[in-house]
Enzyme design. Structure first.
Site, PDB file in Angstrom:
ATOM      1  CG  HIS A 101       0.524   2.819  12.411  1.00 22.79           C
ATOM      2  ND1 HIS A 101      -0.779   2.388  12.441  1.00 22.79           N
ATOM      3  CD2 HIS A 101       1.034   2.347  11.246  1.00 22.79           C
ATOM      4  CE1 HIS A 101      -1.048   1.677  11.344  1.00 22.79           C
ATOM      5  NE2 HIS A 101       0.051   1.644  10.610  1.00 22.79           N
ATOM      6  CG  ASP A 127      -3.058   3.571   2.468  1.00 22.40           C
ATOM      7  OD1 ASP A 127      -2.427   2.610   1.977  1.00 22.40           O
ATOM      8  OD2 ASP A 127      -3.989   3.419   3.285  1.00 22.40           O
ATOM      9  CD  GLU A 181       1.112  -4.189   5.769  1.00 22.83           C
ATOM     10  OE1 GLU A 181       1.724  -3.538   6.641  1.00 22.83           O
ATOM     11  OE2 GLU A 181       0.257  -3.700   5.026  1.00 22.83           O
ATOM     12  CG  HIS A 217      -0.326  -0.072   2.548  1.00 24.68           C
ATOM     13  ND1 HIS A 217       0.080   1.030   3.246  1.00 24.68           N
ATOM     14  CD2 HIS A 217      -0.027  -1.126   3.347  1.00 24.68           C
ATOM     15  CE1 HIS A 217       0.585   0.673   4.417  1.00 24.68           C
ATOM     16  NE2 HIS A 217       0.542  -0.646   4.498  1.00 24.68           N
ATOM     17  CD  GLU A 220      -2.971  -2.138   5.308  1.00 21.54           C
ATOM     18  OE1 GLU A 220      -3.061  -3.196   5.945  1.00 21.54           O
ATOM     19  OE2 GLU A 220      -2.529  -1.088   5.817  1.00 21.54           O
ATOM     20  CD  GLU A 221      -1.524   1.810   7.458  1.00 28.02           C
ATOM     21  OE1 GLU A 221      -2.231   1.372   8.369  1.00 28.02           O
ATOM     22  OE2 GLU A 221      -0.306   1.595   7.363  1.00 28.02           O
TER      23      GLU A 221
HETATM   24 ZN   LIG Z   1       1.034  -1.459   6.350  1.00 26.38          ZN
END
Ligand SMILES: [Zn+2]
Length: 379
Positions: free
Chosen positions: A351, A68, A165, A66, A133-134
């Protein structure tokens, strides 16, 4: 090394906060087309998706991921601007360096080197990329593009997928994810009858109604797990009733719980058990279910063997095979019969403010992707 850093620098500069892509995919498409890939866009606003493919033969290896990222959050918590790549003491900083623009840069470099040497290739290399995805728009992302591709017959008998990931814990390749648990959420409403606490005979207290069921839900032993999965667990995440005053029996109760489940369960076995508890205790409830993802598992197969062999040969250490963590987009890919696993950078800072990745780990990751593609697709 400078090649991957320059690519990552450009990827990080796109402020692609979920579900927006902000130009990241157009940049990747230009890069891949220059390598000879055919690219097709599968946008589903607000989410952008694309599929790229090099070669026509089997097997097909998909690099999935992803573009994003999650929001930067409190900017004062960052030592450097989140959408600029910065390097300090061998570490690279920026929003998405680990989750997962670092993996995307490594995949692009791996593809470049693979294509440059792939004259005797028997297989094809693909990219399956989403910007959804997020956040909450995931339905417009991987499920949308994978379903469209499957309907077009894009997937062969032998299709493999590496999701980038961040699977690693201390150093790249120390852990790969070979599956993920399923996730099922229940939102429950129990309607009682509001009344005065002094006259309970004229009211129905939904808190009292549910108390025995709550105990059953909280203590139920679902399974022991198995060789690949920890035991299934249920966690109550929300309960609400009352607040109307000290002398009021509430008329309604709301409850939410989530079940993370192993391959020993199915979503229907869980639903049946929960509904049985309500029935057993004579509690009438409106239950709405949301299946966030079914469990998937790649316990054997050529992709897994190849990946383990490549990592062991490169790192001198066998990777741990794990199914821990939340759900991932693998849940949407594996059901199409695609052997799927996850291999990416260290996930310690994902994150967070000052998200970072070790520069040498990214170079290693690109090597791993390249070597897996070579071993899997070349004779
Ligand atoms: Zn991810």
């Amino acid at each position: 090394m400078s090649e991957i850093i320059s690519l990552l620098e450009q990827l990080i500069a796109f402020e692609s906060v979920t579900p927006y892509d902000a130009g990241t995919q157009a940049f990747m498409i230009r890069y891949l087309e220059a390598l000879g890939f055919t690219c097709e866009v599968y946008n589903h606003p607000p989410v952008s998706n694309f599929f790229a493919r090099w070669g026509t033969r089997e097997p097909l290896l998909l690099f999935a991921g992803h573009t994003d990222v999650v929001a930067a959050g409190d900017l004062s918590a960052w030592h450097t601007p989140p959408f600029e790549l910065h390097e300090k003491d061998g570490m690279l900083y920026g929003r998405g360096v680990a989750d997962m623009k670092g993996s995307l840069a490594a995949m692009l470099i791996a593809a470049k080197h693979f294509v440059a040497e792939a004259s005797e290739t028997i297989g094809s290399l693909g990219f399956l990329i989403t910007s959804g995805e997020e956040g909450d728009d995931f339905d417009c992302g991987t499920p949308h593009i994978v379903t469209a591709l499957a309907n077009q017959g894009c997937f062969h008998q032998k299709t493999y997928c590496i999701l980038g990931e961040p699977s690693s814990t201390e150093a790249v390749g120390d852990m790969i994810k070979i599956g993920r648990r399923g996730s099922l959420t229940a939102t429950i409403r129990i309607v009682g009858k509001q009344g005065h606490v002094a006259y309970p005979q004229f009211a129905i207290n939904p808190i009292h109604e549910i108390s025995s069921v709550l105990h059953c839900l909280a203590t139920h032993s679902w399974d022991e797990g198995n060789a690949y999965f920890p035991p299934t667990t249920l966690q109550i995440t929300h309960i609400h009733a009352g607040g109307l005053g000290g002398n009021v029996i509430p008329g309604e109760l709301g409850l939410q719980f989530n079940v993370r489940y192993s391959t020993e369960q199915t979503d229907s076995s869980i639903r049946d058990q929960v509904e049985a508890y309500f029935k057993e205790h004579g509690v009438t409830a409106e239950i709405s279910w949301r299946l966030n993802g079914t469990p998937f598992l790649t316990s054997n197969g050529r992709l897994l063997d190849t990946t383990v062999n490549v990592i062991t040969a490169t790192k001198n250490k066998t990777p741990i095979l794990s199914t821990t963590g939340g759900t991932s987009d693998g849940r949407f890919i594996a059901p199409f019969g695609i052997e799927t696993l996850e291999l990416g950078p260290v996930n310690k800072t994902i994150h967070q403010a000052n998200e970072c990745v070790l520069k040498s780990d990214l170079v290693c990751l690109a090597n791993l992707y390249y070597s897996i593609a070579k071993a899997l697709l070349q004779p």
